[in-house]
Write an enzyme that holds these catalytic residues in place. Structure first.
Site, PDB file in Angstrom:
ATOM      1  N   LYS A 159       1.470  42.133 -10.171  1.00  0.00           N
ATOM      2  CA  LYS A 159       1.766  42.689  -9.132  1.00  0.00           C
ATOM      3  C   LYS A 159       3.183  42.983  -9.206  1.00  0.00           C
ATOM      4  O   LYS A 159       4.130  41.795  -9.317  1.00  0.00           O
ATOM      5  CB  LYS A 159       1.484  42.269  -7.474  1.00  0.00           C
ATOM      6  CG  LYS A 159      -0.223  41.745  -7.696  1.00  0.00           C
ATOM      7  CD  LYS A 159      -0.076  41.435  -6.109  1.00  0.00           C
ATOM      8  CE  LYS A 159       0.305  40.239  -6.183  1.00  0.00           C
ATOM      9  NZ  LYS A 159      -0.975  39.371  -5.297  1.00  0.00           N
ATOM     10  N   THR A 207       4.437  44.955   6.068  1.00  0.00           N
ATOM     11  CA  THR A 207       3.910  44.963   4.518  1.00  0.00           C
ATOM     12  C   THR A 207       2.634  43.275   4.759  1.00  0.00           C
ATOM     13  O   THR A 207       2.393  42.419   3.812  1.00  0.00           O
ATOM     14  CB  THR A 207       4.743  44.645   3.509  1.00  0.00           C
ATOM     15  OG1 THR A 207       5.401  44.080   2.993  1.00  0.00           O
ATOM     16  CG2 THR A 207       4.293  46.250   3.628  1.00  0.00           C
ATOM     17  N   GLY A 265       0.319  40.617   4.740  1.00  0.00           N
ATOM     18  CA  GLY A 265      -0.935  40.339   4.430  1.00  0.00           C
ATOM     19  C   GLY A 265      -1.418  41.449   2.831  1.00  0.00           C
ATOM     20  O   GLY A 265      -2.627  41.569   2.556  1.00  0.00           O
ATOM     21  N   THR A 266      -0.549  42.064   2.202  1.00  0.00           N
ATOM     22  CA  THR A 266      -0.618  42.822   1.422  1.00  0.00           C
ATOM     23  C   THR A 266      -1.205  42.057   0.347  1.00  0.00           C
ATOM     24  O   THR A 266      -2.367  42.722  -0.424  1.00  0.00           O
ATOM     25  CB  THR A 266       0.767  43.567   0.727  1.00  0.00           C
ATOM     26  OG1 THR A 266       1.189  44.211   1.674  1.00  0.00           O
ATOM     27  CG2 THR A 266      -0.015  44.217  -0.152  1.00  0.00           C
ATOM     28  N   GLY A 267      -0.924  41.014   0.024  1.00  0.00           N
ATOM     29  CA  GLY A 267      -1.333  40.350  -1.762  1.00  0.00           C
ATOM     30  C   GLY A 267      -3.393  39.753  -0.944  1.00  0.00           C
ATOM     31  O   GLY A 267      -3.864  39.667  -2.103  1.00  0.00           O
ATOM     32  N   CYS A 268      -3.243  38.911   0.321  1.00  0.00           N
ATOM     33  CA  CYS A 268      -4.893  38.779   0.329  1.00  0.00           C
ATOM     34  C   CYS A 268      -6.027  40.458   0.444  1.00  0.00           C
ATOM     35  O   CYS A 268      -6.198  40.345   0.341  1.00  0.00           O
ATOM     36  CB  CYS A 268      -4.675  38.421   1.508  1.00  0.00           C
ATOM     37  SG  CYS A 268      -3.458  36.287   2.233  1.00  0.00           S
TER      38      CYS A 268
END
Length: 267
Positions: free
Chosen positions: A177, A208, A210-213
């Site tokens: 990412k 932003t 929580g983007t990865g989860c």
């Protein structure tokens, strides 16, 4: 084979009391994408828009019991892992995944959005040698790539080198990412032979959390529907891009992405 019924997706992750990341974000994502979400809680955090004020890891036997309870009765079509905190938990979850006939999306969570550590330094080797080898897709951000491999990415051209370093630990696919780089949000998905470059406009929105989860859960949800890895990641990236664009203020710090943006867009 995916049944006619709603696919079941399991998240193995920590709880975010503020509701923006962790298991709460995972379950919201799964609901939004039309699958049945189930959970194994690995840790409890006291967390809000300002950061993580405390974290308490659950015993390995509690994590193992939750997993077996769900998988042995209900079954799963995909599993997503997030915060695993310790080497003992990483190794236990890796063993469980190795014995489960379903794709596994591994989000090697190291630190929170606010820079709070969520993985013990002693657990890094277990992630490398136990967890990554059982991953269908690993989804590290650039900080996690550096933490796991020592490779530091400063430009888009260096994403290939980062991907090769992570693939060396054994996941079938890796999604590097590149959201921390300047310019468009560019990610690289590769299995070492084919490459897929995913680009999206960068939205001027600081909310932003929580983007990865959310991305990892979206990939797992799409895999559970029977999509190929490239198809699943492409669909997940589209969903997350909309969620980031619709992220909203919450509390006094960084707010969450909007997991229900498609519902609101259609109202």
């Amino acid at each position: 084979m995916i049944p006619d019924a709603i696919p079941n997706v399991l998240t193995v992750a920590g709880s975010d009391s503020g509701g923006g990341a962790g298991i709460q974000a995972d379950l919201k994502t799964m609901l939004a994408l039309g699958v049945h979400g189930m959970s194994v809680v690995t840790a409890v955090t006291a967390q809000n828009s300002l950061g993580v004020q405390g974290a308490w890891e659950l015993p390995v036997e509690a994590v193992r019991a939750q997993y077996r309870s769900v998988v042995d009765d209900i079954g799963v079509h995909a599993v997503k892992t997030g915060m695993l905190a310790s080497a003992e938990l990483v190794e236990a979850v890796a063993d469980l995944l190795a014995g489960t006939d379903a794709p596994a999306v591994v989000d090697p969570v190291g630190v929170s959005k606010h820079g709070d550590p969520l993985l013990a330094a002693s657990a890094l080797d277990s992630v490398r040698t136990k967890l990554l080898p059982v991953a269908t897709v690993a989804t590290p951000n650039l900080d996690e790539v550096a933490q796991l491999t020592g490779v530091r990415v400063e430009s888009e051209e260096e994403l290939r080198r980062a991907a090769a370093a992570v693939l060396a630990y054994g996941p079938r696919w890796v999604l590097i990412k590149g959201g921390h780089l300047p310019g468009d949000a560019v990610d690289l998905l590769t299995d070492g032979s084919e490459e897929h470059w995913l680009r999206a406009p960068r939205h001027d929105n600081r909310h932003t959390h929580g983007t990865g989860c959310t991305l990892a859960s979206a990939i797992a949800s799409e895999l559970a529907k029977g999509r190929s890895v490239p198809e699943a990641v492409t669909a997940a990236k589209e969903y997350v891009t909309g969620a980031v664009a619709a992220g909203f203020a919450l509390g006094g710090g960084i707010g969450p992405v909007d997991h229900g943006w498609r519902f609101r867009a259609g109202s």
